[in-house]
Design an enzyme around this catalytic site. Structure first.
Site, mmCIF file in Angstrom:
data_model
loop_
_atom_site.group_PDB
_atom_site.id
_atom_site.type_symbol
_atom_site.label_atom_id
_atom_site.label_comp_id
_atom_site.label_asym_id
_atom_site.label_seq_id
_atom_site.Cartn_x
_atom_site.Cartn_y
_atom_site.Cartn_z
ATOM 1 N N GLY A 1 0.839 -1.195 0.000
ATOM 2 C CA GLY A 1 0.000 0.000 0.000
ATOM 3 C C GLY A 1 0.868 1.236 0.000
ATOM 4 N N GLN B 1 3.199 9.908 1.291
ATOM 5 C CA GLN B 1 4.473 9.197 1.393
ATOM 6 C C GLN B 1 5.428 9.516 0.249
ATOM 7 O OE1 GLN B 1 2.380 5.218 2.117
ATOM 8 N NE2 GLN B 1 4.236 5.019 3.351
ATOM 9 N N HIS C 1 -4.767 1.445 7.230
ATOM 10 C CA HIS C 1 -3.398 1.962 7.377
ATOM 11 C C HIS C 1 -3.174 3.131 6.402
ATOM 12 C CE1 HIS C 1 1.139 1.142 7.796
ATOM 13 N NE2 HIS C 1 1.066 2.008 6.790
ATOM 14 N N GLU C 2 -3.646 2.957 5.152
ATOM 15 C CA GLU C 2 -3.408 3.994 4.136
ATOM 16 C C GLU C 2 -4.275 5.240 4.388
ATOM 17 O OE1 GLU C 2 -0.797 3.631 2.541
ATOM 18 O OE2 GLU C 2 -0.587 1.509 2.973
ATOM 19 N N HIS D 1 -2.773 7.448 6.866
ATOM 20 C CA HIS D 1 -1.717 8.313 6.314
ATOM 21 C C HIS D 1 -2.309 9.653 5.858
ATOM 22 C CE1 HIS D 1 2.107 6.253 6.265
ATOM 23 N NE2 HIS D 1 1.584 5.149 5.749
ATOM 24 N N CYS E 1 5.670 -0.276 7.318
ATOM 25 C CA CYS E 1 5.321 0.930 6.565
ATOM 26 C C CYS E 1 6.548 1.358 5.780
ATOM 27 C CB CYS E 1 4.905 2.038 7.526
ATOM 28 S SG CYS E 1 4.456 3.573 6.710
ATOM 29 N N LEU E 2 6.360 1.681 4.502
ATOM 30 C CA LEU E 2 7.494 2.082 3.669
ATOM 31 C C LEU E 2 8.139 3.363 4.197
ATOM 32 C CD1 LEU E 2 6.014 1.315 0.124
ATOM 33 C CD2 LEU E 2 7.660 -0.054 1.420
HETATM 34 ZN ZN LIG Z 1 2.404 3.266 5.786
#
Ligand SMILES: [Zn+2]
Length: 172
Positions: free
Chosen positions: A47, A52, A137-138, A141, A95-96
Site C-alpha cells: 500500500g 508518502q 493503514h493507508e 496516512h 510501513c514504507l
Molecule cells: Zn504506511
C-alpha cells in the site's frame, strides 16, 4: 513513462499533515496513480498513500494479492470509511515510511469504504482480511496517522528517536 518516486520517511512533517481532498480525477491524477503503483511495487509494498511521496492529497493505492497470485491493484481517491466491524484482526504491520520496523496492530476485520475510482466514479467496497488492514493503514496516512501511533508511547518514541538520529547523521 512511469516514474518511481523516492519514499519519504519519518520524521518528515509531511507524514503528519492532513492531506487535502482531490478536486478532479483527470489524466494528471491518473498518471500520479500509475506512478504510485509502480513506486509501491518497486519498494516492494502492499500500500502507498500520496503523502508518502510528498503529495499531500487524499489518494491511496494498494494490492493485497499474495506473491503467488496475479497483481490486483486498487486505487482510491478521497477514500472515506463508512463502517468498521466490531470484530478485529491482528496483523504484523510495516510501513514504507518507517523502514525495517514491524509491529502487531489490531484493527477492524471488515471496513466499508466510499471512494472515487480511476475514472472519478463514486464506488463503495467492503474490504476484509489483509485489505481491511491495508485500507485503514493507508487512510490513516491521509490524516497524518502512522501505525506506530497504535503502539505504546515508549515504543513509538524509541522508533522516532532512532530515525531522527539517523537523519541527523546522514545530514552531517
Ligand atoms: Zn504506511
Amino acid at each position: 513513462m512511469t516514474h518511481i518516486y523516492p519514499i519519504i520517511t519519518i520524521p518528515d512533517p509531511v507524514l503528519r499533515q492532513t492531506a487535502e481532498p482531490v478536486e478532479r480525477v483527470d489524466d494528471a491524477l491518473r498518471k500520479l496513480m500509475d506512478d504510485m503503483l509502480v513506486t509501491m511495487y518497486d519498494a516492494p509494498g502492499v500500500g502507498l498513500a500520496a503523502p508518502q511521496i510528498g503529495v499531500s492529497r487524499r489518494l491511496i493505492v494498494m494490492d493485497g494479492a499474495r506473491d503467488d497470485e496475479p497483481r490486483a491493484p486498487i486505487v482510491m481517491v478521497n477514500p472515506e470509511i463508512l463502517e468498521r466491524s466490531e470484530e478485529l484482526r491482528l496483523h504484523e504491520e510495516g510501513c514504507l515510511s518507517i523502514p525495517e520496523v514491524t509491529a502487531e496492530v489490531e484493527r477492524p476485520a471488515i471496513t466499508r469504504v466510499a471512494y472515487l475510482d480511476r475514472e472519478g466514479k463514486p464506488q463503495e467496497a467492503e474490504l476484509e482480511g489483509i485489505l481491511s488492514t491495508i485500507v485503514q493503514h493507508e487512510i490513516d496516512h491521509l490524516n497524518g496517522v502512522l501505525f506506530i501511533d497504535y503502539l505504546s508511547r515508549l515504543k513509538r518514541d524509541m522508533i522516532v528517536k532512532k530515525f531522527t538520529k539517523q537523519k541527523r547523521a546522514e545530514a552531517m
